[in-house]
Enzyme design. Sequence first.
Site, PDB file in Angstrom:
ATOM      1  N   SER A  84      22.278  37.008  54.544  1.00  0.00           N
ATOM      2  CA  SER A  84      22.916  35.641  54.343  1.00  0.00           C
ATOM      3  C   SER A  84      23.503  34.741  53.537  1.00  0.00           C
ATOM      4  O   SER A  84      23.598  33.730  53.538  1.00  0.00           O
ATOM      5  CB  SER A  84      22.413  34.964  55.205  1.00  0.00           C
ATOM      6  OG  SER A  84      20.884  35.063  55.190  1.00  0.00           O
ATOM      7  N   THR A 129      37.495  39.470  39.811  1.00  0.00           N
ATOM      8  CA  THR A 129      36.294  39.723  39.431  1.00  0.00           C
ATOM      9  C   THR A 129      36.344  39.209  37.467  1.00  0.00           C
ATOM     10  O   THR A 129      35.905  38.430  37.454  1.00  0.00           O
ATOM     11  CB  THR A 129      35.406  40.429  39.398  1.00  0.00           C
ATOM     12  OG1 THR A 129      35.676  40.889  41.076  1.00  0.00           O
ATOM     13  CG2 THR A 129      34.109  40.854  39.494  1.00  0.00           C
ATOM     14  N   LYS A 164      33.061  47.359  37.999  1.00  0.00           N
ATOM     15  CA  LYS A 164      33.960  46.306  38.381  1.00  0.00           C
ATOM     16  C   LYS A 164      33.263  45.198  37.554  1.00  0.00           C
ATOM     17  O   LYS A 164      33.828  44.373  36.804  1.00  0.00           O
ATOM     18  CB  LYS A 164      34.910  46.035  39.235  1.00  0.00           C
ATOM     19  CG  LYS A 164      34.657  45.661  40.242  1.00  0.00           C
ATOM     20  CD  LYS A 164      33.958  44.450  40.708  1.00  0.00           C
ATOM     21  CE  LYS A 164      34.145  44.148  42.308  1.00  0.00           C
ATOM     22  NZ  LYS A 164      33.048  42.222  42.527  1.00  0.00           N
ATOM     23  N   ARG A 199      30.672  36.082  40.149  1.00  0.00           N
ATOM     24  CA  ARG A 199      29.469  35.597  39.337  1.00  0.00           C
ATOM     25  C   ARG A 199      29.458  36.305  38.186  1.00  0.00           C
ATOM     26  O   ARG A 199      28.700  35.963  37.321  1.00  0.00           O
ATOM     27  CB  ARG A 199      28.258  35.284  40.425  1.00  0.00           C
ATOM     28  CG  ARG A 199      27.561  36.787  40.629  1.00  0.00           C
ATOM     29  CD  ARG A 199      27.060  37.156  42.277  1.00  0.00           C
ATOM     30  NE  ARG A 199      27.418  35.995  43.133  1.00  0.00           N
ATOM     31  CZ  ARG A 199      27.105  36.426  44.679  1.00  0.00           C
ATOM     32  NH1 ARG A 199      26.119  36.792  44.557  1.00  0.00           N
ATOM     33  NH2 ARG A 199      27.473  36.233  45.668  1.00  0.00           N
TER      34      ARG A 199
END
Length: 340
Positions: A9, A249, A192, A256
């Site tokens: 989640s 990305t 990547k 992140r």
Amino acid sequence: MTKVAVLGSGSWGTALAAVLASNGHDCTLWSRRAEQASEITESHTNEQYLPGAVLPELLKAEHDLAKAVSGASVIVMAVPTKGIREVCRALNGVLDRPVLFAHVSKGIEPDTHKRISEVMEEELDQAVCEGIAVLSGPSHAEEVIRNQPTTVTAAAKDMEHARRVQDLFMNQDFRVYTNDDVVGVEIGGALKNVIALAAGVTDGLGFGDNAKAALITRGLAEITRLGVAMGANPLTFSGLSGLGDLIVTCTSVHSRNWRAGNMLGQGKTLEEVLDSMGMVVEGVRTTKAAHQLSVECGVPMPITEALYAVLFEGEKPRDMVDLLMGRMKKHETEDLAGWS
């Protein structure tokens, strides 16, 4: 209508569960935390991972794994790569019939060098696994949850499995292509993150677009070399799970991995970066695995090698840039000779 369980989640698992619920499927999202499961079911939010987003009212969440997967014919694995084995073992104890799995995790297991589908094949009992597909491509959860146009690839050894995943997810805002090159799609999606970390480092060092464009281009060459050595179709790396995912990305603040690299470039230690992120940075583990694979396969990956030195050997980012820029002269396409 298909009954689907999405395991994990975090931002991506939640966004995909929202797509499935919006498509009219009976979707249950599994959370390790009971309070988060209650929030998703009762408040239709997941503020920790998707602040401000309103989730479909039909989407429900469960803390109990057995309840989450009960009756499901498809299970979407959206847990971090380091948790894949644990969750697969747990599923062996609660599933009573074979289901189709679709994983959306992007990484390679360090030391074993196994792709995610290989890890799942190793851990899941044959009695509970109908097949394994992978869903990958340029897809930030923050945009998917807002119904912004997104296009990804579903890959599987059995194309019927890929088409089933395509049918589950595809709608006006979320377009899904199919591919039978599981190796290429998984390698592109995993590596990547390594290049995105490096792209963040260049931004943290204050470099401009020239450096980032060069890094993305030469990074794609590294990814393709290793992927082809592992049996992938080189054309896959020109597609959504290769170039597409690499671009998004390496260039987005949603990433992140880019954010972690940016902090490294500004002088923070890896420990400081990981402590401040609050989410898994898959590129760190994958850098270690990619470095090991490049040595094992005899594939030159200078960007990956330099990033490995920064992450795990204490080298300074600026010193590694100087090392890369000072490498011996070569022809641009000589590394591509074996791709055709």
